[in-house]
Design a protein around this motif. Structure first.
Motif, PDB file in Angstrom:
ATOM      1  N   SER A   1      80.451  71.468  15.956  1.00  0.00           N
ATOM      2  CA  SER A   1      79.247  71.806  15.219  1.00  0.00           C
ATOM      3  C   SER A   1      79.543  71.883  13.724  1.00  0.00           C
ATOM      4  CB  SER A   1      78.701  73.151  15.693  1.00  0.00           C
ATOM      5  OG  SER A   1      77.777  73.677  14.766  1.00  0.00           O
ATOM      6  N   PRO A   2      78.829  71.121  12.886  1.00  0.00           N
ATOM      7  CA  PRO A   2      79.055  71.217  11.436  1.00  0.00           C
ATOM      8  C   PRO A   2      78.897  72.642  10.923  1.00  0.00           C
ATOM      9  CG  PRO A   2      77.735  69.289  11.946  1.00  0.00           C
ATOM     10  CD  PRO A   2      77.838  70.087  13.225  1.00  0.00           C
ATOM     11  N   ALA A   3      77.888  73.358  11.429  1.00  0.00           N
ATOM     12  CA  ALA A   3      77.667  74.726  10.977  1.00  0.00           C
ATOM     13  C   ALA A   3      78.824  75.627  11.381  1.00  0.00           C
ATOM     14  CB  ALA A   3      76.360  75.269  11.544  1.00  0.00           C
ATOM     15  N   ALA A   4      79.264  75.507  12.626  1.00  0.00           N
ATOM     16  CA  ALA A   4      80.382  76.328  13.092  1.00  0.00           C
ATOM     17  C   ALA A   4      81.657  75.976  12.354  1.00  0.00           C
ATOM     18  CB  ALA A   4      80.569  76.134  14.597  1.00  0.00           C
ATOM     19  N   THR A   5      81.870  74.688  12.129  1.00  0.00           N
ATOM     20  CA  THR A   5      83.074  74.258  11.424  1.00  0.00           C
ATOM     21  C   THR A   5      83.093  74.799  10.003  1.00  0.00           C
ATOM     22  OG1 THR A   5      83.198  72.245  12.749  1.00  0.00           O
ATOM     23  CG2 THR A   5      84.424  72.258  10.689  1.00  0.00           C
TER      24      THR A   5
ATOM     25  N   GLU B   1      70.465  69.374  17.524  1.00  0.00           N
ATOM     26  CA  GLU B   1      71.926  69.378  17.512  1.00  0.00           C
ATOM     27  C   GLU B   1      72.469  69.855  18.859  1.00  0.00           C
ATOM     28  OE1 GLU B   1      75.721  71.481  15.256  1.00  0.00           O
ATOM     29  OE2 GLU B   1      73.729  71.631  14.354  1.00  0.00           O
ATOM     30  N   LEU B   2      71.815  70.857  19.449  1.00  0.00           N
ATOM     31  CA  LEU B   2      72.223  71.350  20.761  1.00  0.00           C
ATOM     32  C   LEU B   2      72.112  70.241  21.806  1.00  0.00           C
ATOM     33  CD1 LEU B   2      73.003  73.610  22.734  1.00  0.00           C
ATOM     34  CD2 LEU B   2      70.579  74.240  22.836  1.00  0.00           C
ATOM     35  N   ILE B   3      70.999  69.521  21.798  1.00  0.00           N
ATOM     36  CA  ILE B   3      70.810  68.416  22.739  1.00  0.00           C
ATOM     37  C   ILE B   3      71.863  67.340  22.511  1.00  0.00           C
ATOM     38  CG2 ILE B   3      69.256  66.521  23.355  1.00  0.00           C
ATOM     39  CD1 ILE B   3      66.917  68.469  22.778  1.00  0.00           C
ATOM     40  N   HIS B   4      72.116  67.011  21.259  1.00  0.00           N
ATOM     41  CA  HIS B   4      73.128  65.996  20.934  1.00  0.00           C
ATOM     42  C   HIS B   4      74.507  66.434  21.415  1.00  0.00           C
ATOM     43  CE1 HIS B   4      75.333  62.903  18.797  1.00  0.00           C
ATOM     44  NE2 HIS B   4      76.018  63.823  18.160  1.00  0.00           N
ATOM     45  N   ALA B   5      74.823  67.716  21.247  1.00  0.00           N
ATOM     46  CA  ALA B   5      76.131  68.226  21.662  1.00  0.00           C
ATOM     47  C   ALA B   5      76.306  68.098  23.173  1.00  0.00           C
ATOM     48  CB  ALA B   5      76.278  69.688  21.243  1.00  0.00           C
ATOM     49  N   VAL B   6      75.271  68.425  23.936  1.00  0.00           N
ATOM     50  CA  VAL B   6      75.340  68.320  25.400  1.00  0.00           C
ATOM     51  C   VAL B   6      75.523  66.862  25.810  1.00  0.00           C
ATOM     52  CG1 VAL B   6      74.000  68.558  27.524  1.00  0.00           C
ATOM     53  CG2 VAL B   6      74.074  70.436  25.872  1.00  0.00           C
ATOM     54  N   ARG B   7      74.780  65.969  25.186  1.00  0.00           N
ATOM     55  CA  ARG B   7      74.925  64.547  25.509  1.00  0.00           C
ATOM     56  C   ARG B   7      76.326  64.049  25.156  1.00  0.00           C
ATOM     57  NH1 ARG B   7      69.063  62.886  22.928  1.00  0.00           N
ATOM     58  NH2 ARG B   7      67.811  63.112  24.835  1.00  0.00           N
TER      59      ARG B   7
ATOM     60  N   LYS C   1      75.143  79.968  17.824  1.00  0.00           N
ATOM     61  CA  LYS C   1      73.919  80.197  18.592  1.00  0.00           C
ATOM     62  C   LYS C   1      72.648  79.850  17.809  1.00  0.00           C
ATOM     63  CE  LYS C   1      75.381  83.573  22.020  1.00  0.00           C
ATOM     64  NZ  LYS C   1      75.147  84.915  22.585  1.00  0.00           N
ATOM     65  N   ASP C   2      72.749  79.765  16.489  1.00  0.00           N
ATOM     66  CA  ASP C   2      71.565  79.397  15.705  1.00  0.00           C
ATOM     67  C   ASP C   2      71.525  77.897  15.430  1.00  0.00           C
ATOM     68  OD1 ASP C   2      73.628  79.195  13.911  1.00  0.00           O
ATOM     69  OD2 ASP C   2      72.741  80.515  12.396  1.00  0.00           O
TER      70      ASP C   2
END
Length: 220
Positions: free
Chosen positions: A126-130, A110-116, A104-105
């Motif tokens: 997500s690199p951070a989540a991974t 990155e959020l926009i890129h993920a949706v696209r 969520k942070d």
């Protein structure tokens, strides 16, 4: 336009995500939901391309909603939102067909890129989540997973391993092709072959195998 559904039980979280996404000219937030059941019901009646689902929600949690969406609206690509990055949740999400997961942070771009990326049919890890997940894997169970992953990867050619390593980094077919000096269509063919050889249902499952095996991308 990429039509997005946001499902989270916290109004401030929904508002923040909406503000970020609507700053992109090609993204429209068409609906919001405060629980998983509402998200599923909304997806049945509203044209949605990508759904962002919080894992922890009342009435119906995000993982259950993900499975229900697979039956009710199979064309919707789903990204899971979490504050935990727990391995079990990630694996369950992947098993139900999630296009990826984000903390969520996550940074706005990155959020926009993920949706696209999800809308284009690609996986997004997500690199951070991974990193958060990988940090929790220093255990005997992680060793077993690594050995099993390396055994499954043993049947891949060198080129297939190179493509898989880039999947593990969350790259799209186009980006992987640019890195390996291959056309996007050729990468797509390799990805299909890799999924078949590894008996994976989707790119995210294959990407997690690559990470379990410690597969490192090479640069040509």
């Amino acid at each position: 336009m990429i039509r997005v559904l946001i499902a989270d039980d916290e109004p401030l979280i929904r508002a923040g995500i909406r503000m970020i996404l609507t700053s992109a000219e090609d993204i429209e937030v068409v609906a919001e939901a405060r629980d998983g059941q509402k998200a599923v019901d909304t997806a049945r009646s509203t044209a949605v391309d990508v759904a962002l689902l919080d894992i922890q929600m009342p009435v119906m949690d995000g993982l259950t909603a993900l499975a229900e969406l697979g039956r009710a609206a199979p064309g919707v690509r789903v990204l899971m939102l979490t504050t935990f990055g727990e391995r079990d949740n990630v694996l369950r999400a992947v098993g139900h067909g999630s296009a990826g997961f984000l903390l969520k942070d996550t940074a706005p771009q990155e959020l926009i890129h993920a949706v696209r990326s999800a809308a284009a049919g690609n996986a997004y890890l997500s690199p951070a989540a991974t990193r958060h997940v990988v940090d929790t894997l220093a255990s005997p169970a992680a060793t077993v997973r690594g050995e099993e992953a390396r055994r499954r990867l043993a049947g891949l050619t060198d080129r297939e391993r190179q493509v898989l390593a880039l999947l593990g980094e969350g790259l799209s077919n186009a980006d992987a092709g640019a890195r390996l000096h291959m056309s996007e269509a050729t990468v797509k063919t390799y990805v299909s072959r890799i999924l078949t050889k590894l008996d994976c249902d989707n790119r995210v499952q294959a990407a997690l195998l690559a990470r379990d095996a410690g597969l490192e991308p090479c640069v040509e």
